[in-house]
Scaffold this motif. Structure first.
Motif, PDB file in Angstrom:
ATOM      1  N   ALA A  82       1.026  -1.316  -0.168  1.00 14.59           N
ATOM      2  CA  ALA A  82       0.153   0.137   0.105  1.00 14.59           C
ATOM      3  C   ALA A  82       0.874   1.094   0.002  1.00 14.59           C
ATOM      4  CB  ALA A  82      -0.935  -0.009   1.328  1.00 14.59           C
ATOM      5  N   CYS A  83       2.252   1.126   0.377  1.00 15.38           N
ATOM      6  CA  CYS A  83       2.858   2.433   0.633  1.00 15.38           C
ATOM      7  C   CYS A  83       4.092   2.569  -0.703  1.00 15.38           C
ATOM      8  CB  CYS A  83       3.810   2.175   1.703  1.00 15.38           C
ATOM      9  SG  CYS A  83       2.960   2.178   3.291  1.00 15.38           S
ATOM     10  N   GLY A  84       3.501   1.670  -1.752  1.00 18.10           N
ATOM     11  CA  GLY A  84       4.396   1.471  -2.852  1.00 18.10           C
ATOM     12  C   GLY A  84       5.454   0.686  -3.040  1.00 18.10           C
ATOM     13  N   ILE A  85       5.566  -0.357  -2.231  1.00 14.86           N
ATOM     14  CA  ILE A  85       6.723  -1.151  -2.154  1.00 14.86           C
ATOM     15  C   ILE A  85       6.264  -2.594  -2.557  1.00 14.86           C
ATOM     16  CG2 ILE A  85       8.527  -2.319  -0.927  1.00 14.86           C
ATOM     17  CD1 ILE A  85       8.446   0.173   1.146  1.00 14.86           C
ATOM     18  N   SER A  86       7.022  -3.084  -3.542  1.00 14.11           N
ATOM     19  CA  SER A  86       6.505  -4.504  -4.159  1.00 14.11           C
ATOM     20  C   SER A  86       7.589  -5.618  -3.333  1.00 14.11           C
ATOM     21  CB  SER A  86       6.513  -4.753  -5.316  1.00 14.11           C
ATOM     22  OG  SER A  86       7.730  -4.355  -6.156  1.00 14.11           O
ATOM     23  N   PRO A  87       7.021  -6.839  -2.992  1.00 11.33           N
ATOM     24  CA  PRO A  87       8.017  -7.827  -2.572  1.00 11.33           C
ATOM     25  C   PRO A  87       8.911  -8.508  -3.296  1.00 11.33           C
ATOM     26  CG  PRO A  87       5.832  -8.714  -2.786  1.00 11.33           C
ATOM     27  CD  PRO A  87       5.764  -7.096  -3.045  1.00 11.33           C
ATOM     28  N   ASN A  88      10.081  -8.766  -3.161  1.00 14.86           N
ATOM     29  CA  ASN A  88      11.076  -9.802  -3.822  1.00 14.86           C
ATOM     30  C   ASN A  88      11.757 -10.627  -3.049  1.00 14.86           C
ATOM     31  OD1 ASN A  88      11.110  -7.797  -6.642  1.00 14.86           O
ATOM     32  ND2 ASN A  88      11.703  -6.289  -5.036  1.00 14.86           N
ATOM     33  N   VAL A  89      12.118 -11.756  -3.973  1.00 18.79           N
ATOM     34  CA  VAL A  89      12.464 -13.007  -3.128  1.00 18.79           C
ATOM     35  C   VAL A  89      13.935 -12.820  -2.723  1.00 18.79           C
ATOM     36  CG1 VAL A  89      13.194 -15.273  -3.580  1.00 18.79           C
ATOM     37  CG2 VAL A  89      11.142 -14.440  -4.609  1.00 18.79           C
ATOM     38  N   GLY A  90      14.211 -13.142  -1.309  1.00 16.01           N
ATOM     39  CA  GLY A  90      15.411 -12.645  -0.685  1.00 16.01           C
ATOM     40  C   GLY A  90      15.328 -11.640   0.074  1.00 16.01           C
ATOM     41  N   GLU A  91      14.380 -10.894   0.088  1.00 17.51           N
ATOM     42  CA  GLU A  91      14.412  -9.753   1.006  1.00 17.51           C
ATOM     43  C   GLU A  91      13.888 -10.116   2.488  1.00 17.51           C
ATOM     44  OE1 GLU A  91      13.090  -6.236  -2.372  1.00 17.51           O
ATOM     45  OE2 GLU A  91      11.683  -7.050  -0.835  1.00 17.51           O
ATOM     46  N   GLU A  92      14.276  -9.182   3.268  1.00 19.16           N
ATOM     47  CA  GLU A  92      13.998  -9.374   5.068  1.00 19.16           C
ATOM     48  C   GLU A  92      12.875  -8.585   4.843  1.00 19.16           C
ATOM     49  OE1 GLU A  92      15.776  -9.479   9.322  1.00 19.16           O
ATOM     50  OE2 GLU A  92      16.974  -8.571   7.832  1.00 19.16           O
TER      51      GLU A  92
END
Length: 386
Positions: A82-92
């Motif tokens: 909702a805040c404009g950040i998309s998930p990516n594999v490997g992120e914490e």
């Protein structure tokens, strides 16, 4: 322990959740009560179709958790999306959840690696402050331990003695280990740097030393424990507690070694490290009861004590009936003519014995205060070569 968590993203909920996501506020212990579950997790998989996005996490650290968290499926809008950040594999990611009648619902998620790398730019104030609070809280509460601190009551000495015990990496009660007994073994003396040196020498690409249990013996009165009775009346007046090494040797043989053998998986190989007066005591053990240890590391021994009288004695390891093979490493630095001479005299004595393998090192750039660490490194390395 890893747990699998899946998050379903509902597009219709994003707009309504954006407000709560951006709500600033300083995190404190009371605000923790609102959450049933707080953790960090690394994304190891993402699945999506036209309507739903599923993100799979391996949780790496729990800050707070409720019970029965295995295989929980969270169904909610992802706040960071909702805040404009998309998930990516490997992120914490930092994950918050509250318990509802239909299960646990994610209340807030934020990408903590991005917050660190980008100075938290563009991340909600609440997530920024929460993460900082959690990290600081973790630093305050988590302790780094390298072993055990134990106390044993000695009937021989009539006092309790503190032991600092380092356990090697991968330590297991199903394996067996050599034991290194370290004189002057308190934390403010030699225990920590010798434990670190031993850990370094255990690296698989070095293997200078076998993985070993290190037993640091804290001092109560080192002049008492490390010296035999002196014939010098002036010295006895100046240092009235000297002369107790026989009792200390008995303590090691009849109380300390049996205690370690009973409580730790040992393989029967014992080593002794002593420097200065500790080196004097290690030499006395070597001369009088060499069978107590397989290996001796004797550094800058104070053999000048009582006018070199210890070196006048016939060592037990030189007797024809002594049948235990031992190794003796002797080292001395640039510590004056007497210290160098007595160390060489000791080495000459052990070198002539049939059952003793010996090594001598002279460190011209080290003095009595600085020699121990480098000498033990060399001694450990030579031990591997032998």
């Amino acid at each position: 322990m890893k747990y699998l968590f899946s998050f379903a993203f509902f597009i219709s909920a994003i707009a309504s959740y954006a407000c709560s996501c951006a709500n600033p506020g300083k995190m404190d212990n009371k605000q923790y009560e609102h959450y049933d579950f707080i953790a960090t997790g690394v994304i190891d998989g993402i699945e999506e179709d036209d309507e739903v996005k599923m993100v799979f996490f391996n949780v790496s650290h729990f800050y707070k958790s409720g019970a029965e968290l295995n295989d929980i499926v969270f169904t909610t809008a992802l706040s960071s999306a909702a805040c404009g950040i998309s998930p990516n594999v490997g992120e914490e990611w930092l994950i918050y959840a509250t318990r509802h009648a239909d299960g646990l619902h994610v209340s807030l998620c934020s990408r903590s690696i991005v917050m660190k790398a980008e100075g938290m730019f563009g991340i909600p104030d609440r997530a920024q402050e929460d993460l900082l609070f959690l990290e600081n809280k973790g630093q305050e509460n988590e302790k780094y331990a390298i072993g055990n601190i134990e106390t044993i009551q000695s009937e021989v000495l009539g006092e309790s003695r503190t032991l600092n015990i380092y356990l090697p990496e991968g330590y297991s009660a199903d394996s067996t280990y050599p034991v290194i007994y370290l004189l002057d073994g308190s934390a403010h003396e030699d225990f920590l740097h010798v434990a670190g040196l031993l850990q370094f020498c255990n690296y698989p690409w070095l293997k200078f030393m076998p993985k070993s249990i290190l037993v640091g013996i804290e001092n109560v009165d080192r002049k008492r424990d490390f010296t035999y009775p002196s014939r010098d009346e002036e010295y006895k007046k100046k240092y009235p507690t000297t002369g107790g090494s026989e009792a200390f040797m008995q303590f090691i043989e009849t109380e300390l070694q049996p205690y370690i053998e009973t409580n730790y998986p040992v393989n029967g190989t014992d080593m002794l490290i002593g420097q200065s007066l500790g080196g004097l005591f290690a030499t006395e053990v070597l001369y009088k009861k060499p069978e107590l240890f397989n290996h001796y590391f004797i550094v800058s021994p104070s053999l000048w004590y009582d006018n070199l009288s210890l070196l006048e004695q016939e060592p037990a390891f030189a007797a024809d009936n002594f049948d235990k093979e031992i190794t003796v490493y002797v080292a001395v630095g640039n510590e004056g003519r007497v210290m160098k001479a007595v160390a060489k005299k000791l080495y000459k004595e052990v070198k002539s014995a049939n059952k003793v393998k010996s090594q001598f090192e002279y460190f011209k750039d080290e003095d009595h205060a600085s020699i121990l660490h480098e000498a033990l490194y060399r001694g450990f390395k030579d031990f591997n070569e032998r």
